[in-house]
Design an enzyme around this catalytic site. Structure first.
Site, PDB file in Angstrom:
ATOM      1  N   HIS A 109       5.873   2.757  -3.993  1.00  9.88           N
ATOM      2  CA  HIS A 109       5.076   2.200  -5.086  1.00  9.88           C
ATOM      3  C   HIS A 109       4.243   0.975  -4.718  1.00  9.88           C
ATOM      4  O   HIS A 109       3.264   0.677  -5.385  1.00  9.88           O
ATOM      5  CB  HIS A 109       5.953   1.897  -6.309  1.00  9.88           C
ATOM      6  CG  HIS A 109       6.747   0.631  -6.187  1.00  9.88           C
ATOM      7  ND1 HIS A 109       7.980   0.578  -5.594  1.00  9.88           N
ATOM      8  CD2 HIS A 109       6.462  -0.639  -6.568  1.00  9.88           C
ATOM      9  CE1 HIS A 109       8.432  -0.659  -5.633  1.00  9.88           C
ATOM     10  NE2 HIS A 109       7.531  -1.425  -6.216  1.00  9.88           N
ATOM     11  N   GLU A 167      -0.967  -1.155  -2.846  1.00  4.82           N
ATOM     12  CA  GLU A 167      -1.295  -2.530  -3.221  1.00  4.82           C
ATOM     13  C   GLU A 167      -1.094  -3.506  -2.059  1.00  4.82           C
ATOM     14  O   GLU A 167      -1.935  -4.339  -1.794  1.00  4.82           O
ATOM     15  CB  GLU A 167      -0.375  -2.935  -4.388  1.00  4.82           C
ATOM     16  CG  GLU A 167      -0.497  -4.370  -4.781  1.00  4.82           C
ATOM     17  CD  GLU A 167      -1.284  -4.518  -6.059  1.00  4.82           C
ATOM     18  OE1 GLU A 167      -1.276  -3.560  -6.829  1.00  4.82           O
ATOM     19  OE2 GLU A 167      -1.895  -5.577  -6.245  1.00  4.82           O
ATOM     20  N   ASP A 168       0.032  -3.405  -1.388  1.00  4.06           N
ATOM     21  CA  ASP A 168       0.397  -4.435  -0.408  1.00  4.06           C
ATOM     22  C   ASP A 168       0.103  -4.071   1.039  1.00  4.06           C
ATOM     23  O   ASP A 168       0.120  -4.939   1.900  1.00  4.06           O
ATOM     24  CB  ASP A 168       1.903  -4.762  -0.516  1.00  4.06           C
ATOM     25  CG  ASP A 168       2.248  -5.336  -1.881  1.00  4.06           C
ATOM     26  OD1 ASP A 168       1.309  -5.753  -2.581  1.00  4.06           O
ATOM     27  OD2 ASP A 168       3.436  -5.354  -2.237  1.00  4.06           O
TER      28      ASP A 168
END
Ligand code: MN
Length: 733
Positions: free
Chosen positions: A83, A87-88
């Site tokens: 997840h 994003e990271d």
């Protein structure tokens, strides 16, 4: 209530543990994919640390573990492991789709989107919007379930972040995620989140409660065992074989009771809760009868959520009685299925069931899913209404680039959004990027869209915009602008005409004003100042001659009607007429179009189909507004309107280009400038100038001035540049 799903931060879970836990309820699961996801996440997060100092991978593992406890399907568990990688770790959704499948990729994309939401205002309506938006945008409810698991682990490890951050995140959890968990009936998650929120928001209360509840722990444990045995024996007398569990109540529910009743901890008596699990509904009521005849019921505490389930489908009988040691205890009675629903809520839907093994989770619209889920309940109507109120929104909820949420009317376009952001942004809006893709002004927005407005200094509102916007705010701003422009133009024109007329008599506005010569005019015609006077002349409501007749010092000269002066004034008047026409033409005409048998006519390009040279075109005669040019393929060209059409054609000799500046951000790689230049040239676009700059973070920034014929050519060029792998973003400057 009971810790069926006893969550806690687990420090040492290996992928083998995860596999074993999934195997326990879903032996046919695709374990190869599960292991692959674990190694993928481990590699992606390599070197990243949590605030606790632990390797980052501990976080996705715990999220996956929670999802496994909720017995979710494999795509969801895999999405839990992955997840944070978009994003990271800059992993692209395409890569996830390639390595896993589209279902997983969609879930991760949904999660990334939610993670961009920022909570700025404490305003209740704003919070409500977020909640609705999160639900509305998550076409797949599993996104929210993963998000809840994610938040749960972050809350469990909240002690490692700063005090300020603790408060902020805990408040956000209480405002947004607790109600979501509650709404979806995932009580196990809801209760734990609540307790964690209390711990960080009201630590003094939390620790006081913890201390009281844990006092004489062994004594209380003995008592709990004793009550369980007593209840079991009573029920057994009536040949009911049951499972009975007991535990202290959640701190948050005690705290809520304290504040609701305005009492102190000492006065809250029923601190213990017991649950009786039976095999069917008849047994529920039978057990209730036995309990009520064996112990003294406390009046007003009986609730029948079996006959009338809560809106989130929760079913159970609740009662409170005086226990064996004269202490108040709370008792819940329900069937096994009800218990599962109570703990996992909507998540129970994806629970492994026999016969479902190997199949992917049903991909239903979430509303339908909840309805399906509720099919057996009697009060479907009421349930439906509540759901409807909750999610049948008139609005769409969209993101700003910074992650703020805005609510817009259903059917709203990027133009509405632009005006919602700021009037100036609206006035200069040329288009928008939605989820990174360029769309025209007319595009209809959907909930969950991330919108970036493209603006240009040279852009200005036009009357067509009134057909594009949905919101009254945008409409009135456009109207105001159009009126102001018209007024400005009329004022300048009027001033020009008047100054010329006054010059004939050797004077000017400034001198006349100084001598107070306008007083009579202003009084009699109710004109407020010279500005208004100029506007009135410019718009043709007054002629220069009419104004001259009001000026005391000129009245005589005007009335003498000296031929030369009159000629001059007539000349000025005709100049005025010509100017008016010029102004109109300047605003609305487009010389790219030739109109059959007519000259000097207002021509505008229709925004709906935005014709560009080469398109088959047709003109519409619009009363008072000249001719609007549509493509022949435009769906607004229908039989009714065809009556008023006029033949138009492209002016072959007409050609103009418009300089536009675009900024291109790229990965800093050798040869990138020539690659972009080539791409632009391949679109048939001229480059006027190019500037390159290396950025410190290994990024390159290029400024190109290019010449385009029209907007669509610009859009095409921009999207071609964007298609280059090394390109991060393209913006119009
Ligand atoms: Mn996370």
């Amino acid at each position: 209530m009971h810790q069926n799903l006893d969550f806690s931060h687990e420090r040492d879970i290996s992928i083998d543990d995860l596999v074993r836990r999934v195997e326990a309820y879903y032996p046919e699961a695709n374990f190869t994919m599960l292991r692959k996801a674990y190694h993928f996440a481990e590699k992606a997060h390599l070197g990243q640390k949590r605030s606790s100092g632990e390797d980052y991978i501990i976080h996705p593992i715990n999220v996956a573990a929670t999802l496994i406890r909720l017995r979710m399907d494999l795509d969801t568990i895999v999405a839990g492991l992955l997840h944070d990688v978009v994003e990271d770790c800059n992993v692209s959704p395409t890569e996830i789709e390639r390595e896993f499948n589209q279902g997983v990729s969609d879930l991760v994309v949904g999660l990334t989107k939610i993670s961009k939401i920022k909570f700025k205002s404490k305003e209740e309506s704003q919070i409500e919007n977020f909640r609705k938006m999160v639900v509305a945008m998550a076409k797949d409810l599993r996104v929210i379930i993963v998000k809840l698991a994610d938040r749960m682990h972050n809350m469990r490890t909240l002690q490692y972040v700063s005090d300020e951050k603790q408060k902020k995140i805990a408040q956000e959890t209480l405002d947004i995620y607790v109600p979501l968990a509650s709404r979806l009936g995932i009580n196990s998650v809801k209760s734990e989140l609540e307790d964690l929120c209390l711990r960080f928001l009201k630590p003094e209360i939390y620790y006081r409660l913890a201390e009281k509840v844990s006092m004489k722990k062994s004594e209380r444990d003995t008592y709990i065992r004793e009550v369980i045995t007593t209840i079991k024996e009573k029920l057994f007398e009536y040949s009911l074989h049951t499972e009975v569990k007991g535990r202290p109540k959640h701190f948050y529910s005690i705290y809520k009771k304290m504040t609701a009743r305005g009492v102190d901890f000492e006065q809250i008596q029923d601190l213990l809760a017991f649950r009786i699990i039976v095999s069917n509904i008849t047994e529920c009521y039978k057990a209730l009868g036995i309990i009520h005849s064996s112990f003294t019921p406390i009046p007003g505490r009986f609730k029948d959520y079996i006959a009338i389930p809560k809106v989130n489908n929760y079913q159970s009988l609740h009662t409170a009685v005086i226990g064996p040691r004269a202490e108040r205890i709370e008792i819940q009675i329900r069937t096994n299925e009800m218990d599962e629903v109570a703990e996992a809520g909507v998540a129970a839907h994806w629970k492994y069931k026999e016969g479902l093994a190997g199949k992917s989770a049903p991909k239903l619209d979430w509303v339908q899913e909840l309805l399906e889920y509720n099919k057996n309940s009697d009060n479907t109507r009421e349930f439906l209404d509540v759901i409807k109120n909750d999610i049948d929104l008139d609005g769409v909820f969209v993101f700003t680039p910074k992650g703020d949420v805005r609510e817009l009317k259903y059917g709203a376009t990027p133009l509405d959004f632009a005006y919602e952001i700021h009037t100036e942004v609206g006035h200069h809006c040329v288009g928008a990027k939605i989820n990174g893709k360029i769309v025209p002004l007319r595009h209809i927005l959907k909930s969950g869209d991330s919108i970036e407005i493209l603006t240009s200094k040279t852009q200005a509102p036009s009357k067509d915009w009134l057909n594009i916007v949905k919101s009254s705010k945008a409409r009135s701003k456009i109207k105001q602008w159009l009126l102001k422009i018209e007024r400005d133009e009329n004022r300048e024109l009027g001033r020009d005409v008047l100054e010329k007329a006054f010059k004939v008599f050797g004077t000017n506005i400034k001198a006349l004003k100084k001598n107070n010569e306008f007083k009579e005019l202003f009084d009699k015609e109710h004109i407020s100042d010279e500005e208004e006077m100029c506007v009135l002349v410019g718009s043709g409501k007054f002629t220069a001659k009419q104004i001259l007749e009001y000026i005391p010092s000129l009245r005589e000269a005007v009335s003498k009607q000296e031929t030369t002066d009159i000629e001059k004034i007539t000349e000025i008047e005709s100049y005025s007429n010509k100017m008016t026409k010029n102004v109109r033409n300047k605003t609305h005409s487009d010389n790219a179009i030739e109109v059959d048998g007519m000259s000097d006519v207002m021509v505008r390009m229709a925004r709906c189909c935005n014709p560009i040279p080469g398109d088959g075109i047709v003109g519409f005669i619009t009363r008072g507004r000249g001719i609007t040019v549509h493509t022949t393929a435009c769906n607004r060209v229908d039989a009714e309107t065809l009556i008023r059409t006029i033949k138009v054609s492209w002016n072959k000799g007409f050609s103009f280009t418009h300089p536009v500046t675009v900024r291109v951000m790229t990965q800093d790689k050798p040869g990138i400038l020539s690659l972009i230049s080539k791409t632009i040239n391949n679109c048939g676009i001229n480059i006027r100038s190019a500037m390159a700059k290396s950025m410190p973070d290994r990024k390159g920034s290029f400024i190109f001035e290019i010449e385009v014929k029209d907007y669509s050519e610009l859009l095409k060029t921009i999207s071609n540049i964007e298609a280059l792998e090394e390109v991060i973003s393209v913006t119009r400057v």
